[in-house]
Design an enzyme around this catalytic site. Structure first.
Site, PDB file in Angstrom:
ATOM      1  N   ASP A 725      76.886  65.371  39.329  1.00  0.00           N
ATOM      2  CA  ASP A 725      78.256  65.632  39.736  1.00  0.00           C
ATOM      3  C   ASP A 725      78.337  66.044  41.207  1.00  0.00           C
ATOM      4  O   ASP A 725      77.482  66.787  41.708  1.00  0.00           O
ATOM      5  CB  ASP A 725      78.834  66.740  38.845  1.00  0.00           C
ATOM      6  CG  ASP A 725      80.279  67.053  39.164  1.00  0.00           C
ATOM      7  OD1 ASP A 725      81.124  66.178  38.911  1.00  0.00           O
ATOM      8  OD2 ASP A 725      80.556  68.160  39.660  1.00  0.00           O
ATOM      9  N   GLU A 750      77.531  60.957  41.727  1.00  0.00           N
ATOM     10  CA  GLU A 750      78.948  60.783  42.028  1.00  0.00           C
ATOM     11  C   GLU A 750      79.181  61.129  43.501  1.00  0.00           C
ATOM     12  O   GLU A 750      79.442  62.276  43.842  1.00  0.00           O
ATOM     13  CB  GLU A 750      79.796  61.676  41.126  1.00  0.00           C
ATOM     14  CG  GLU A 750      81.295  61.518  41.368  1.00  0.00           C
ATOM     15  CD  GLU A 750      82.100  62.750  40.985  1.00  0.00           C
ATOM     16  OE1 GLU A 750      83.277  62.607  40.641  1.00  0.00           O
ATOM     17  OE2 GLU A 750      81.548  63.877  41.039  1.00  0.00           O
ATOM     18  N   GLN A 771      78.585  52.371  53.570  1.00  0.00           N
ATOM     19  CA  GLN A 771      77.408  52.826  54.299  1.00  0.00           C
ATOM     20  C   GLN A 771      77.109  54.288  53.980  1.00  0.00           C
ATOM     21  O   GLN A 771      75.946  54.680  53.840  1.00  0.00           O
ATOM     22  CB  GLN A 771      77.603  52.664  55.795  1.00  0.00           C
ATOM     23  CG  GLN A 771      76.376  53.025  56.630  1.00  0.00           C
ATOM     24  CD  GLN A 771      75.199  52.107  56.356  1.00  0.00           C
ATOM     25  OE1 GLN A 771      75.301  50.905  56.569  1.00  0.00           O
ATOM     26  NE2 GLN A 771      74.088  52.653  55.889  1.00  0.00           N
ATOM     27  N   ASP A 833      88.038  61.265  35.479  1.00  0.00           N
ATOM     28  CA  ASP A 833      88.849  61.781  36.588  1.00  0.00           C
ATOM     29  C   ASP A 833      89.979  60.823  36.953  1.00  0.00           C
ATOM     30  O   ASP A 833      91.132  61.225  37.126  1.00  0.00           O
ATOM     31  CB  ASP A 833      87.973  62.002  37.829  1.00  0.00           C
ATOM     32  CG  ASP A 833      87.099  63.243  37.697  1.00  0.00           C
ATOM     33  OD1 ASP A 833      87.596  64.262  37.194  1.00  0.00           O
ATOM     34  OD2 ASP A 833      85.927  63.184  38.095  1.00  0.00           O
TER      35      ASP A 833
END
Length: 946
Positions: A725, A750, A771, A833
Site C-alpha cells: 500500500d 500501489e 516513467q 478505492d
C-alpha cells in the site's frame, strides 16, 4: 457492479396528498416491473438439487427448420426405452428488471410554514433498499459530503464515518397489486445553510449500488451568489454540467433567482444567502436491476432398440429459443467431434467443429426438448447453451459433459475426475442402472482415497510424463537457453553496442524475455510427477531459483474484496464459499484486504501489526481462507501497509506518536518532516500520508522489525506474496530489502500518481507519468511490479470521449507501463478505492467490458475487481480469461497495434489473438492467418487463429 441505465422521461407533477406517498400519474395502470432481456451475457451457476424446479417461460410459436436428414426418434419411440444415465443441471441465468427511482420535493408544513420542505425518494423494485447520503453547505468549495444535521436525520439512520449516513427505505404497498414501492422522506428547513443533498441507492441483498452515470445524485436547494457576481445559483433538481447536458436539458427548472439585493454590511465578499425559491419537483429515472432466475435442464441417456445408437434426451424449462451448441468425444481428451448422422431437426453445422440444434418447444409452452442420436462408441456429449447472440450458459467457464460410455467406464470416469469436478460445478449426477452406494470405491491412482468422502478425493496437480517426453522437453529447453546466451552475448559486446540501434537492442531484449517465458513454461509442464515418491511441495519447487516477486508470467489476479467488505464482520468466511468458483473462472492469484487491527475498519490505518483479528474476521478464519485458496490452486497476496502506522499513546505534548503492542516503537520511528506527528527520525524518502504517522524506513530497527513481521505473516498465515500500500511514501530500495527477506511468489506496489493534463484535457504523452512508476520498480531492483495507473487513466479518456487514438504512444506501442516494462505492469480498470462506494475515480460507466477486453488480451498481469466478477459481467470476463489461457498470453507477450483511430483501437498479440475495442469497424485481415471470433460483446471483439 450493476449499471444504472438512464432514460429520462418527463411526467406531469403527481396529484395527491404528500403524506400518502407517491401519487403516480393518472391514466391506465400497469405494472412497474417491466421484464425484458438485455444484451449483456448472463452467467450460469450449477447447484446440487433433487427437488422440482419452478417452471418459467411463455407460450411461443417458432418455425422448426427441418434438417432433411434421416428420421430421428420421437418421444413416443423412447418412452419405454431403458434409461442408462440421467443428470439434472440447475441453471441460474440473469434477467433484467426495469424499474424507476422517483424524487419528489414539496412543502411539508402548513401554509404559514413556508420554510418546511420534504424530499421523498422512492424505488419501485423489489429488494432491501438503503439510501447512502449526505449534504453539502453553502460555503463548501469542494464536492465532499458532510453528515446532515441531527434534526434532519430520519429514524433508523446509521452514521458512516464523518461524511455520510445510511437510512433504509420503508416498504409501502401501492393500490396496484404488483406495484411495490420503497420510499424515504427527509424533512428540512429551507433556512438552514444546506446547499444540496447527495445520495446513492444500495440494494442490500445483492450489494449493488445505483448511481447517476457513475456519480452521486445531487439535489440542489441553493439560490445564493457572491457579492461581485450578478448571477444567482441554480435551483431545483440539478446534476453536473459538461457531459450531462443531454440529461440536464430534460430536467425541470425551478423559478428564476431573485435579483441581487444591495447589502451594505457585506464588505468582505462573503457568500450571501438570498430568498429561497425552491419549487416543487417530481422526477422519475428508469433503472435496470439484474436478478438471477433459476432454471434447470435434465439430460437422459437411453438405449435404442431399433439402432446401435444411444438416445440423448434434453429437457429444459428455459424460456424462449434455446440452441444447444454440441459435439461428441471419442476419448477422454474432451475434444469436440461432429457426430455421425442422422442429426436432429433444426440442426446446422458450425464451422465444421460442432453442431447447433434448436430445441423444440413443449406443447404447454413452458420450455423446450430435443432428442439426439449418438453412436455407442462415443465417450460422451459436450455442449453449451445459447439463449441469444450475447447470452451463453456453460459449466462455470467449461463445457457441460455427459458420459455415454459403458457402465464400468462411466463409473471410473466419475470416480477419478468428475466427482471433484461435479462438486466444484455443483451438478447432481445419478446413474439409474447402477446407483453409487456410499461404500463404493473407485479405481483411483492413490488407493488410500475413498469415494465415500468426496472431500478426500485429490486430483494430481500434473499428469505424469514418460521419461522420453521429459528428456525431450529438457533438451528443447537447453536449446532455448543456448539461444538466450547467444542473444545476451550479441547485445553486450562492444561491437554489438556500436552496430545496433536502441530499437534493435530493445527487440533483442524482448526476444530474450519471450524465450525465457517459453523455457519456464516448458520447465513447469515437464516436471515428473510420481505419486509414490514425490510430494506436492517437491513437484512445485523449481530446479533453479526464480526472481522473487515476479511469478510465472501467467498470473491472473483477483481483488478479493471491496470498500464495504468489512461491514459484515465475517468477510473471510463469506469469501471462503467462493474459492472454488474463483478457481473455476481461471484466477490464479487473489489479493486479500489488510489483516491487522486498524483504526479504520477497512484496515488501512494499522495499529498493532501482530493483532490479526480485524473487521474482516479472526486470525483462524483468515488461515482457513488461505488454506482453502491453496487447495484450489490459487496463490494469496496479503495487503501490507508499510508506509504508516497509528500510535497507541500520546507524548507529553499530546501528540499520538508512541506505539504499543509487540512493536513498541517511539517517535524515532517517525520521519522528521511529517508536520503532524513530531517524529525524530530522518527525513522522508517519499511523500507523506497525512492521516497517520509516516514510518522512517531508514532506521535499522524499523526495517529489522518489519522484515520479521512479514516473514511471520508468510509462515503463520500462509501468504504467498504482497500487495504493498502507498509505496509513494518510501524509497523503492527499502522494498527490495523486504522482498529479498521474504521471497514472495508475487508482489505489486500501489504507486499512485496524477497523470498530465493541460487545461483540463489529458495530454497524449504520458511518458513522465509512467516513467515515475518505472523508476520505482527499478528502485526495487524489479523484485515487485506496480499497478499500471497510466493505462487506467488513458483508458478513461479514450473510452469516455471516444478518443481511441490515445491507446498508441508516439512509437506505436501501448502508452502505459505495459508498453515499457510489461512483465512488471499489473493492469486494472477498478479497485476498492476507485470503484465500490468510494468512487474516487470510476471507470466510464457502461465501458467496463471494453476495459477488460483490453487488459485481459494484452501483456502485463491483469487484475479483476471483485464487484465485477460477481455481477452480470461474470460470463464475459470468464470467456476472456479462457481465451487468454488457451492462447497462452502472458505478461511478456508482444503487441502489434494495427489501428488506433478516433472510434476504434485494434491490435494483434503474439500473432495469436486480435482484439478490437470501440464502436468503429475493424476485422483482422484473412491471409495466411485465418481468424475466428473467440469472444465479443458491446463495442469489443476478440479473434483467435484457427
Amino acid at each position: 457492479m450493476l449499471l444504472v441505465r438512464w432514460k429520462p422521461v418527463l411526467h406531469c407533477p403527481p396529484q395527491g396528498h404528500p403524506r400518502r406517498g407517491f401519487a403516480w400519474p393518472r391514466g391506465p395502470r400497469r405494472s412497474l416491473l417491466l421484464w425484458r432481456p438485455i444484451r449483456s451475457p448472463a452467467p450460469a451457476f450449477l447447484s446440487i438439487s433433487s427437488s422440482k424446479f419452478s417452471q418459467a417461460g411463455r407460450a411461443r410459436v417458432r418455425p422448426i427448420v427441418r434438417a432433411g436428414l434421416a428420421q430421428t426418434p420421437s418421444l413416443a419411440d423412447v418412452e419405454n426405452a431403458e434409461i442408462l444415465f440421467s443428470e439434472t443441471l440447475s441453471l441460474k441465468r440473469s434477467q433484467t428488471v426495469e424499474g424507476k427511482i422517483a424524487v419528489r420535493l414539496d412543502p411539508a408544513g402548513a401554509e404559514e410554514e413556508v420554510s418546511k420542505w420534504r424530499l421523498t425518494i422512492g424505488c419501485n423494485l423489489e429488494g432491501k433498499w438503503t439510501l447512502h447520503w449526505g449534504v453539502s453547505y453553502c460555503d463548501d468549495l469542494g464536492s465532499e459530503w458532510d453528515q446532515p444535521p441531527p434534526e434532519m436525520r430520519p429514524p433508523e439512520s446509521v452514521l458512516i464515518k464523518d461524511y455520510a449516513i445510511e437510512t433504509p427505505l420503508k416498504r409501502l404497498s401501492s393500490q396496484s397489486e404488483r406495484q411495490i414501492l420503497h420510499e424515504l422522506q427527509i424533512e428540512f428547513d429551507s433556512n438552514t445553510p444546506i446547499a444540496a443533498i447527495h445520495f446513492v441507492l444500495k440494494e442490500e441483498e445483492t450489494g449493488a449500488w445505483f448511481q447517476h452515470k457513475g456519480r452521486d445524485f445531487r439535489i440542489s436547494f441553493t439560490d445564493y451568489f457572491e457579492v461581485d457576481n450578478s448571477v444567482g445559483g441554480n435551483q431545483g433538481f440539478s446534476i453536473w454540467p459538461g457531459t450531462f447536458d443531454e440529461i440536464s436539458s430534460l430536467l425541470l427548472k425551478a423559478e428564476e433567482s431573485t435579483s441581487k439585493k444591495d447589502d451594505p454590511d457585506d464588505e468582505d465578499g462573503n457568500v450571501v444567502k438570498q430568498n429561497r425559491c425552491i419549487a416543487p419537483i417530481y422526477k422519475e429515472f428508469p433503472i435496470l436491476k439484474e436478478e438471477f432466475v433459476p432454471n434447470h435442464m435434465t439430460v437422459s441417456v437411453r438405449s435404442s432398440d431399433k439402432t446401435d445408437k444411444n438416445i440423448v434426451q434434453f429437457d429444459t424449462d428455459l424460456p424462449g429459443d434455446v440452441v444447444i451448441h454440441w459435439g461428441v468425444c471419442m476419448d477422454d481428451g474432451r475434444k469436440w467431434v461432429i457426430p455421425s448422422t442422422p442429426h436432429p431437426p433444426a440442426t446446422k453445422i458450425f464451422r465444421q467443429k460442432a453442431l447447433q440444434t434448436l430445441l423444440q418447444p413443449k406443447a404447454d409452452g413452458l420450455g423446450s426438448w430435443g432428442l439426439f442420436l449418438v453412436d455407442e462408441g462415443t465417450s460422451g456429449v459436450v455442449f453449451v447453451l445459447k439463449l441469444n447472440e450475447y447470452t451463453w450458459l456453460n459449466n462455470n467457464g467449461t463445457d457441460f459433459f455427459i458420459p455415454i460410455g459403458s457402465v464400468s467406464s462411466t463409473t471410473a470416469e466419475i470416480g477419478s475426475d468428475d466427482i471433484v469436478h461435479e462438486q466444484q460445478a455443483g451438478t447432481e449426477t445419478h446413474d439409474v442402472r447402477n446407483s453409487l452406494s456410499p461404500n463404493n470405491s473407485y479405481p483411483l491412482q492413490n488407493k488410500s482415497l475413498e469415494a465415500s468422502d468426496p472431500k478426500n478425493i485429490n486430483i494430481l496437480p500434473m499428469k505424469p510424463q514418460g521419461a522420453q517426453e521429459a528428456k525431450e522437453a529438457v533438451a528443447y529447453t537447453d536449446e532455448i537457453i543456448k539461444e538466450i546466451r547467444h542473444l545476451v552475448t550479441d547485445i553486450s559486446s562492444e561491437k554489438g553496442k556500436r552496430a545496433k540501434s536502441k530499437e534493435a537492442q530493445e527487440n533483442i531484449l524482448q526476444e530474450i524475455e519471450k524465450l525465457a517465458a517459453e523455457a519456464y513454461s516448458i520447465f513447469r509442464i515437464s516436471i515428473p510427477c510420481f505419486v509414490e515418491s514425490v510430494s506436492d511441495t517437491e513437484l512445485m519447487k523449481p530446479a533453479v531459483k526464480l526472481s522473487s516477486g515476479t511469478g510465472s508470467g501467467y498470473e491472473i489476479l483477483c481483488q478479493g474484496f471491496n470498500w464495504e467488505s468489512h461491514k459484515s464482520g465475517r468477510w473471510y468466511s463469506e469469501l471462503r464459499d467462493n474459492t472454488k468458483e474463483l478457481s473455476s473462472l481461471g484466477f490464479t492469484v487473489v489479493w486479500l484486504p489488510p489483516p491487522t487491527e486498524s483504526v479504520s475498519p477497512e484496515g488501512y490505518m494499522p495499529k498493532d501489526l501482530y493483532n490479526l483479528n480485524s473487521r474482516y474476521g479472526s486470525l483462524e478464519e483468515l488461515k482457513d481462507l488461505v488454506n482453502s485458496f491453496h487447495e484450489v490452486g490459487i496463490k494469496v497476496l496479503g495487503d501490507a501497509v508499510l508506509n504508516h502506522r497509528c500510535a497507541h499513546y500520546q507524548n507529553k505534548n499530546g501528540i499520538w506518536n508512541v506505539f504499543g503492542g509487540r512493536l513498541n516503537w517511539d517517535d524515532r520511528a517517525i520521519v522528521a518532516d511529517d508536520p503532524h506527528f513530531q517524529g525524530r527520525g530522518n527525513k522522508s524518502s517519499g511523500d507523506n500520508f497525512h492521516a497517520a504517522p509516516n514510518i522512517d524506513h531508514s532506521q535499522d530497527f524499523v526495517r529489522r522489525d518489519l522484515k520479521e513481521w512479514l516473514r511471520w505473516l508468510r509462515k503463520e498465515v500462509g501468504y504467498d506474496g504482497w500487495r504493498l500500500d502507498f509505496v509513494r511514501g518510501f524509497w523503492g530500495g527499502y522494498v527490495k530489502d523486504y522482498m529479498e527477506a521474504t521471497e514472495p511468489y508475487f508482489a505489486v506496489g500501489e504507486y499512485w500518481d496524477s497523470l498530465s493534463y493541460t487545461y483540463g484535457d489529458m495530454d497524449h504523452n504520458q511518458d513522465a507519468h509512467r516513467q515515475r512508476i518505472v523508476d520505482w520498480i527499478n528502485a526495487t531492483n524489479g523484485t515487485a511490479g506496480a499497478f499500471d495507473v497510466t493505462t487506467k487513466g488513458i483508458l478513461h479518456s479514450a473510452l469516455e470521449k471516444c478518443e481511441y487514438w490515445r491507446l498508441s504512444d508516439q512509437n506505436g506501442k501501448p502508452p502505459g507501463v505495459v508498453g515499457w516494462w510489461a512483465s512488471r505492469a499489473v493492469t486494472f480498470i477498478e479497485n476498492h478505492d476507485t470503484g465500490s462506494t468510494q468512487g474516487h475515480w470510476r471507470f466510464p460507466s457502461g465501458k467496463e467490458m471494453q476495459g477488460y477486453a483490453y487488459i485481459l488480451t494484452h501483456p502485463g498481469t491483469p487484475a479483476v475487481f471483485y464487484d465485477h466478477i460477481f455481477s452480470h459481467y461474470q460470463q464475459e470476463i470468464s470467456r476472456l480469461i479462457s481465451v487468454r489461457n488457451e492462447n497462452k498470453i502472458h505478461c511478456r507477450s508482444t503487441v502489434k497495434i494495427t489501428k488506433a483511430e478516433r472510434d476504434v483501437y485494434a491490435a494483434e498479440i503474439d500473432g495469436k489473438l486480435a482484439v478490437k475495442i470501440g464502436p468503429g469497424y475493424y476485422e483482422p485481415p484473412n491471409g495466411p492467418t485465418k481468424w475466428v471470433v473467440a469472444a465479443e460483446g458491446r463495442d469489443y471483439k476478440v479473434w483467435e487463429t484457427s
